[in-house]
Enzyme design. Structure first.
Site, PDB file in Angstrom:
ATOM      1  N   ARG A   1       0.456  -0.990  -0.094  1.00  0.00           N
ATOM      2  CA  ARG A   1       0.136   0.057   0.167  1.00  0.00           C
ATOM      3  C   ARG A   1       0.830   1.292   0.667  1.00  0.00           C
ATOM      4  NH1 ARG A   1      -2.855  -3.159   3.835  1.00  0.00           N
ATOM      5  NH2 ARG A   1      -4.724  -4.092   2.604  1.00  0.00           N
TER       6      ARG A   1
ATOM      7  N   LYS B   1       3.437  11.746 -10.182  1.00  0.00           N
ATOM      8  CA  LYS B   1       2.277  11.415 -10.960  1.00  0.00           C
ATOM      9  C   LYS B   1       2.892  10.445 -10.798  1.00  0.00           C
ATOM     10  CE  LYS B   1      -1.280  14.867 -12.718  1.00  0.00           C
ATOM     11  NZ  LYS B   1      -1.466  15.824 -14.236  1.00  0.00           N
TER      12      LYS B   1
ATOM     13  N   GLU C   1       9.135  20.715 -22.923  1.00  0.00           N
ATOM     14  CA  GLU C   1       8.940  20.895 -21.481  1.00  0.00           C
ATOM     15  C   GLU C   1       9.235  22.642 -21.077  1.00  0.00           C
ATOM     16  OE1 GLU C   1       6.143  19.121 -20.679  1.00  0.00           O
ATOM     17  OE2 GLU C   1       5.854  17.860 -22.086  1.00  0.00           O
TER      18      GLU C   1
ATOM     19  N   LYS D   1       7.028  24.221 -11.476  1.00  0.00           N
ATOM     20  CA  LYS D   1       6.573  22.814 -11.264  1.00  0.00           C
ATOM     21  C   LYS D   1       6.293  22.336 -10.109  1.00  0.00           C
ATOM     22  CE  LYS D   1       5.752  18.445 -12.740  1.00  0.00           C
ATOM     23  NZ  LYS D   1       5.059  17.180 -13.584  1.00  0.00           N
TER      24      LYS D   1
ATOM     25  N   GLU E   1      -4.349  18.167  -9.257  1.00  0.00           N
ATOM     26  CA  GLU E   1      -4.818  18.672 -10.642  1.00  0.00           C
ATOM     27  C   GLU E   1      -6.178  19.128  -9.788  1.00  0.00           C
ATOM     28  OE1 GLU E   1      -2.456  17.505 -13.812  1.00  0.00           O
ATOM     29  OE2 GLU E   1      -5.130  17.896 -15.134  1.00  0.00           O
TER      30      GLU E   1
ATOM     31  N   ARG F   1      -3.041  22.922 -11.687  1.00  0.00           N
ATOM     32  CA  ARG F   1      -2.267  21.931 -12.077  1.00  0.00           C
ATOM     33  C   ARG F   1      -2.706  21.888 -13.639  1.00  0.00           C
ATOM     34  NH1 ARG F   1       0.874  16.730  -9.331  1.00  0.00           N
ATOM     35  NH2 ARG F   1       2.120  15.985 -11.297  1.00  0.00           N
TER      36      ARG F   1
ATOM     37  N   ASN G   1      -0.572  21.409 -19.048  1.00  0.00           N
ATOM     38  CA  ASN G   1      -0.723  20.346 -19.895  1.00  0.00           C
ATOM     39  C   ASN G   1      -0.714  20.977 -21.754  1.00  0.00           C
ATOM     40  OD1 ASN G   1      -0.563  18.092 -18.712  1.00  0.00           O
ATOM     41  ND2 ASN G   1      -2.702  18.572 -17.806  1.00  0.00           N
TER      42      ASN G   1
ATOM     43  N   HIS H   1      -1.184  19.801 -24.753  1.00  0.00           N
ATOM     44  CA  HIS H   1      -0.617  18.061 -24.373  1.00  0.00           C
ATOM     45  C   HIS H   1      -2.175  17.986 -25.237  1.00  0.00           C
ATOM     46  CE1 HIS H   1       2.994  18.916 -22.039  1.00  0.00           C
ATOM     47  NE2 HIS H   1       2.498  18.336 -21.752  1.00  0.00           N
TER      48      HIS H   1
ATOM     49  N   HIS I   1      -0.892  15.481 -27.452  1.00  0.00           N
ATOM     50  CA  HIS I   1      -1.195  13.267 -27.345  1.00  0.00           C
ATOM     51  C   HIS I   1      -2.218  13.286 -28.414  1.00  0.00           C
ATOM     52  CE1 HIS I   1      -1.329  13.992 -23.097  1.00  0.00           C
ATOM     53  NE2 HIS I   1      -0.630  13.266 -23.353  1.00  0.00           N
TER      54      HIS I   1
ATOM     55  N   HIS J   1       7.018  12.788 -27.604  1.00  0.00           N
ATOM     56  CA  HIS J   1       6.341  13.349 -26.481  1.00  0.00           C
ATOM     57  C   HIS J   1       6.821  14.724 -26.225  1.00  0.00           C
ATOM     58  CE1 HIS J   1       3.523  14.581 -23.494  1.00  0.00           C
ATOM     59  NE2 HIS J   1       4.579  14.737 -22.853  1.00  0.00           N
TER      60      HIS J   1
END
Ligand code: NAD
Ligand code: GLY
Length: 360
Positions: A121, A143, A185, A227, A237, A241, A245, A248, A252, A265
């Site tokens: 956990r 993340k 980025e 960041k 988020e 946050r 993106n 993005h 994507h 990416h």
């Protein structure tokens, strides 16, 4: 060794340091302090392990340490390979005070971090990012996750590392294309929230393109500072946050349309940021001159911002509707009011997006 830069992600009891500097993988005295127990599993991949794994293992002398080397590639960021990490922890008889070290790019970091979030956990993990993208983005903020056939990063957890060790010497072995992809980025942070950083990037573009050590370390520090601030204010988020993106949603869609692997990416994000900026200008939110400035900077850093040949606007729009940021079937885009001023915009008309995608 040159000076080590340090900043912190402020999350109360879960706060952690980010160290940035040359030769940090060898500087075990610094990062071992973040390891609380005796069992340590280092997860890496077949490209990075031959270069840096021995250095990290040497620093774990006296602990019960093992390593797991995964195949290299986004296609291995799966539940199956996460299972291998968990099996390796079981073989090590790792307890709740175990620590997982992620040594590699964002793929290894996301996967190893997710395994750490699952083992008993949740156990500690350290990020040792070795791509520029991982050093300025994926290793910071907690993340973690893996892909499913149905989509990227669909399974995951927020699980913060105990420390992030950015050894900038590892960039020496990074292929030029991967390095440039990471620069996209870096530019993103200036574009969304820091006009002074954007202007600094314009001044230092040639030094960054030439991988000048000081310029690169400064760019990493300023990116991580940005960041870290966002994560401290909005870890899960719920708001700000999402601005990370920027570019993005378009990016994507481009990555998926081209099949993973055709565009890296960061390459897709570079095109996506320029599309988002140009769309903002189309909608009267920002000046077209700012979009051109962004495009110029990315170009100077070696990033193409043209839509790939044969791109199908309608197909890209459909893919944009699969983005995780969308709510109740409504597209939510990160647009901007100009350099340093991004914002979330809901309900942009499909026609405006299609027009922009057709103009490129
Ligand atoms: P990557 O991990 O695939 O690394 C790119 C390539 O560089 C790989 O072939 C890798 O083996 C190689 N490599 C890594 N370090 C090297 C080095 N020092 N020398 C030589 N080769 C090296 O890709 P990436 O761009 O680092 O990360 C992309 C991943 O990160 C994606 O899975 C993406 O979803 C994820 N990501 C996560 C977050 C987050 O917040 N968690 C943010 C952005 C991206
Ligand atoms: N890379 C986006 C985030 O960490 O939120």
């Amino acid at each position: 060794m040159s000076a080590v830069r340090r900043l912190d992600v402020a999350l109360d009891a879960r706060s952690y340091p980010i160290w940035i500097g040359r030769g940090l993988l060898r500087d075990a005295a610094r990062w071992r302090a973040a390891i609380r127990g005796r069992h340590v599993l280092v997860v890496s991949n077949a490209t990075v392990a031959p270069l840096y794994l021995d250095t990290v293992l040497a620093g774990l002398d006296g602990l019960q340490a093992a390593s797991l080397v995964l195949p290299d590639g986004e296609q291995y960021k799966t539940l199956e390979h996460c299972g291998e990490v968990l099996e390796a922890l079981a073989a090590l008889k790792a307890n709740r005070d175990a620590c997982v070290i992620a040594l590699g790019g964002g793929v290894v970091g996301d996967l190893a971090g997710f395994a750490a979030s699952c083992w008993m956990r949740g156990v500690d993990f350290l990020q040792m990012p070795t791509t520029l993208l991982a050093q300025v983005d994926s290793s910071v903020g907690g993340k973690t996750g893996v892909n499913l056939p149905a989509g990227k990063n669909l399974v995951g957890a927020f699980h913060q590392p105990r420390a992030v060790v950015v050894d900038t010497d590892t960039l020496a072995s990074l292929p030029a294309r991967e390095y440039r992809s990471g620069l996209a980025e870096v530019v993103k942070y200036g574009a969304i929230g820091d006009a002074a950083f954007f202007a600094w990037l314009e001044r230092e573009a040639d030094a960054l393109a030439a991988r000048d050590d000081e310029a690169v370390a400064e760019a990493i520090e300023r990116s991580c500072r940005h960041k870290a601030g966002v994560v401290a204010r909005d870890e899960r988020e719920d708001g700000e946050r999402a601005l990370l993106n920027f570019g993005h949603t378009f990016g994507h869609a481009l990555e998926t349309a081209g099949g993973y692997g055709r565009l890296l990416h960061g390459e897709a994000v570079a095109i996506g940021m320029v599309l988002a900026a140009a769309l903002s200008a189309d909608l009267g939110l920002a000046a077209a001159a700012d979009a051109e400035r962004l495009q110029r900077l990315l170009g100077r850093l070696g990033l193409s911002t043209a839509l790939p040949d044969g791109s199908d606007a309608q197909a890209l729009l459909q893919l944009m509707y699969l983005d995780k940021k969308n709510l109740s079937g409504q597209l939510r885009l990160i647009l901007w009011r100009g350099i340093g001023a991004a914002e979330i915009v809901a309900a942009v008309a499909d026609a405006a997006i299609l027009q922009r995608l057709r103009r490129g």
